[in-house]
Design a protein around this motif. Structure first.
Motif, PDB file in Angstrom:
ATOM      1  N   GLU A 410       0.724  -1.000  -0.076  1.00 45.07           N
ATOM      2  CA  GLU A 410       0.319   0.721   0.453  1.00 45.07           C
ATOM      3  C   GLU A 410       0.925   1.244  -0.164  1.00 45.07           C
ATOM      4  OE1 GLU A 410      -0.186  -2.250   2.632  1.00 45.07           O
ATOM      5  OE2 GLU A 410      -2.202  -3.330   2.014  1.00 45.07           O
ATOM      6  N   GLU A 411       0.765   2.205  -1.363  1.00 45.11           N
ATOM      7  CA  GLU A 411       1.408   3.527  -1.461  1.00 45.11           C
ATOM      8  C   GLU A 411       1.438   4.324   0.342  1.00 45.11           C
ATOM      9  OE1 GLU A 411       0.831   7.711  -3.293  1.00 45.11           O
ATOM     10  OE2 GLU A 411      -1.020   5.835  -3.939  1.00 45.11           O
ATOM     11  N   THR A 412       0.298   4.243   1.468  1.00 45.47           N
ATOM     12  CA  THR A 412       1.087   4.227   2.680  1.00 45.47           C
ATOM     13  C   THR A 412       1.821   3.871   3.659  1.00 45.47           C
ATOM     14  OG1 THR A 412      -1.646   3.242   3.636  1.00 45.47           O
ATOM     15  CG2 THR A 412      -1.650   5.206   2.802  1.00 45.47           C
ATOM     16  N   ARG A 413       2.169   2.764   3.295  1.00 48.48           N
ATOM     17  CA  ARG A 413       3.271   1.568   4.175  1.00 48.48           C
ATOM     18  C   ARG A 413       4.781   1.218   3.176  1.00 48.48           C
ATOM     19  NH1 ARG A 413       3.124  -4.063   4.252  1.00 48.48           N
ATOM     20  NH2 ARG A 413       4.197  -3.646   6.223  1.00 48.48           N
ATOM     21  N   ARG A 414       4.649   2.110   2.315  1.00 48.42           N
ATOM     22  CA  ARG A 414       5.843   2.329   1.437  1.00 48.42           C
ATOM     23  C   ARG A 414       7.088   2.386   2.447  1.00 48.42           C
ATOM     24  NH1 ARG A 414       3.362   3.694  -4.505  1.00 48.42           N
ATOM     25  NH2 ARG A 414       1.869   1.786  -4.989  1.00 48.42           N
ATOM     26  N   GLU A 415       7.052   4.236   2.430  1.00 46.63           N
ATOM     27  CA  GLU A 415       7.749   4.052   3.399  1.00 46.63           C
ATOM     28  C   GLU A 415       7.996   3.562   4.760  1.00 46.63           C
ATOM     29  OE1 GLU A 415      11.205   6.818   4.464  1.00 46.63           O
ATOM     30  OE2 GLU A 415      10.227   5.832   3.017  1.00 46.63           O
ATOM     31  N   SER A 416       7.168   3.448   5.069  1.00 44.52           N
ATOM     32  CA  SER A 416       7.341   2.815   7.058  1.00 44.52           C
ATOM     33  C   SER A 416       8.335   1.284   6.359  1.00 44.52           C
ATOM     34  CB  SER A 416       6.091   2.356   7.283  1.00 44.52           C
ATOM     35  OG  SER A 416       5.448   1.447   6.600  1.00 44.52           O
ATOM     36  N   VAL A 417       7.784   0.271   5.707  1.00 39.72           N
ATOM     37  CA  VAL A 417       8.969  -1.021   5.569  1.00 39.72           C
ATOM     38  C   VAL A 417       9.706  -0.904   5.539  1.00 39.72           C
ATOM     39  CG1 VAL A 417       6.797  -1.852   3.868  1.00 39.72           C
ATOM     40  CG2 VAL A 417       9.039  -0.887   3.193  1.00 39.72           C
TER      41      VAL A 417
END
Length: 465
Positions: A410-417
């Protein structure tokens, strides 16, 4: 007052601020971007202004004074000759007056009796010399006159309408014309150019030291450690170079100490874990056992120990990634071949896509970049059945792509991963992508997640070239 409508309108900048911003943008476009160019401009503009002021003050006044004196002398000679011609009307006397005045003044005088002057003024625009001669003729002779500058190349012909006829006076142009202005302009411009070149050489040496410092800082930021900078140039530049060398040594010591501590802690943790594993293996077997002959609670503890050992291995991999490995030139195709071969041995469906151009290479730490691709591909293998690696060259960078046909992110998790332990929620230690990002940042690059062409996720790795 309607607060909602008021808050929705954006304030427009005042006209003064808009004009100021436009002027600043225009100045930034005109001014050179390099420090050397701006330093040369700072030195050249005052020098040019000084030369222009000196040219105007000295040579301008010089031209005016000399021109007035030469023109006044010529007009006075012609007026005196006309007075003598009118006083002595005899043809013999007039001829003697013309010859004697011409000989003494260096002029050629001819009287055309009975003729009329058809033109007046001047046909040449020579600036102050031409204007001064016409003005002095009107003031001293007080008769109609015409100054012809174009009849002869090196001479000027002056015709004056007298009551007797037309008096023609031929004089060398150097009697009225001062030395060419271009000589003084050439001398002033030449001296300014020589001074400018000397200043440019000195400024270039100073800027060279700044460029070396900037280059060393850039390479150090890209993880390509270099030898200490030799302080040179001005005192301030030397101090900056010394400060950079000290900062470089402190950062290297800090990284080395952190790596050593992390490796030591990770290594020391293996000993108690090994003892725990042996102790669990030596416990008496009572009650129900699984297929491996272990009790469920003991199997769970052994599984936790295996997971902890896996995490410690990740820590050691992270520590080795910040070691003393030297950057080298690596062919992207060879790097991809190693990764794809290792994945195929583990049963993964991995392939190499397009590499543009062929023979593409990057500069970096080989083992570290292999660890990055291994971590990324391993993460993709857990969520997809097909993996494809590709690469292309940009303007100043190299792009590496890892695509899969999984469910994507998901686009909202692309940085947090990329945060530690974040990606481990779905299996794994959660350090693979964090280690990959840390290594790529150490190379001065960037790593990001985006939608891939295979329907899953795409990991885009950008490395400086």
């Amino acid at each position: 007052m309607d607060m909602e409508s008021h808050s929705g309108t954006e304030p427009t900048p005042p006209p003064v601020q808009g004009w100021r911003r436009m002027r600043e943008r225009l100045v930034r476009r005109i001014l050179p971007r390099s420090l050397l160019g701006r330093m040369l401009l700072i030195g050249f503009i005052p020098l040019l202004a000084t030369q222009a002021i000196s040219l105007e003050l000295f040579y301008g006044n010089y031209l005016q004074i000399v021109s007035r004196r030469l023109s006044g002398d010529m007009a006075t000679t012609i007026a005196m000759t006309i007075d003598l011609l009118e006083r002595y009307p005899s043809p013999v006397d007039r001829q003697w007056i013309l010859d004697d005045a011409g000989r003494r003044a260096g002029l050629t005088m001819t009287l055309h009796e009975g003729e009329r002057l058809d033109r007046r003024g001047s046909n040449h625009v020579l600036g102050p010399i031409d204007d001064d001669l016409v003005r002095d003729l009107r003031a001293n002779v007080r008769l109609p006159s015409f100054v012809d500058w174009k009849q002869a190349r090196h001479r000027v012909v002056i015709r004056v309408q007298t009551p007797i006829g037309v008096l023609q006076v031929v004089a060398l142009r150097k009697r009225l014309d001062v030395a060419p202005v271009w000589l003084f302009v050439a001398w002033a411009s030449g001296s300014a150019l020589v001074l400018f070149l000397i200043a440019a050489l000195f400024m270039r040496n100073q800027v060279r030291a700044i460029r070396r410092l900037a280059r060393a800082a850039q390479l150090f930021g890209l993880g390509r450690d270099t030898v200490p900078i030799v302080p040179e140039g001005a005192q301030e530049i030397r101090k900056a170079a010394v400060a950079f060398n000290r900062m470089r040594d402190r950062i290297n010591r800090f990284v080395e100490q952190r790596t050593t501590v992390l490796a030591g802690v990770s290594h020391d943790l293996r000993t108690p874990l090994t003892r725990l594993r042996l102790s669990l293996a030596m416990l008496p077997r009572t009650g129900m056992v699984d297929a491996a002959g272990l009790q469920p609670d003991i199997a769970d503890m052994i599984g936790d120990i295996v997971e902890m050992e896996h995490m410690i291995e990740g820590y050691l991999s992270f520590a080795r990634g910040e070691g003393a490995e030297k950057p080298v030139v690596i062919r992207v195709e060879d790097l991809f071949d190693e990764i794809v071969a290792a994945q195929r041995r583990m049963g993964a469906q991995a392939s190499i896509g397009s590499i543009t151009p062929m023979g593409l290479s990057v500069t970096g730490r080989g083992n570290a970049l292999r660890r990055v691709l291994n971590n990324v591909v391993e993460n993709a293998r857990r969520h997809a059945t097909r993996i494809e690696l590709s690469a292309e060259r940009g303007r100043r960078e190299v792009f590496l792509y890892v695509d899969d046909n999984g469910c994507g992110v998901e686009e909202t998790r692309r940085e947090s991963v990329f945060r530690p332990f974040e990606s481990g929620k779905e299996g794994g230690t959660g350090l693979g992508l964090a280690i990959a990002r840390d290594i790529i940042h150490a190379h001065g690059g960037h790593i990001a997640l985006e939608a891939g062409p295979l329907g899953g996720a795409r990991v885009r790795i950008v490395l400086p070239n």
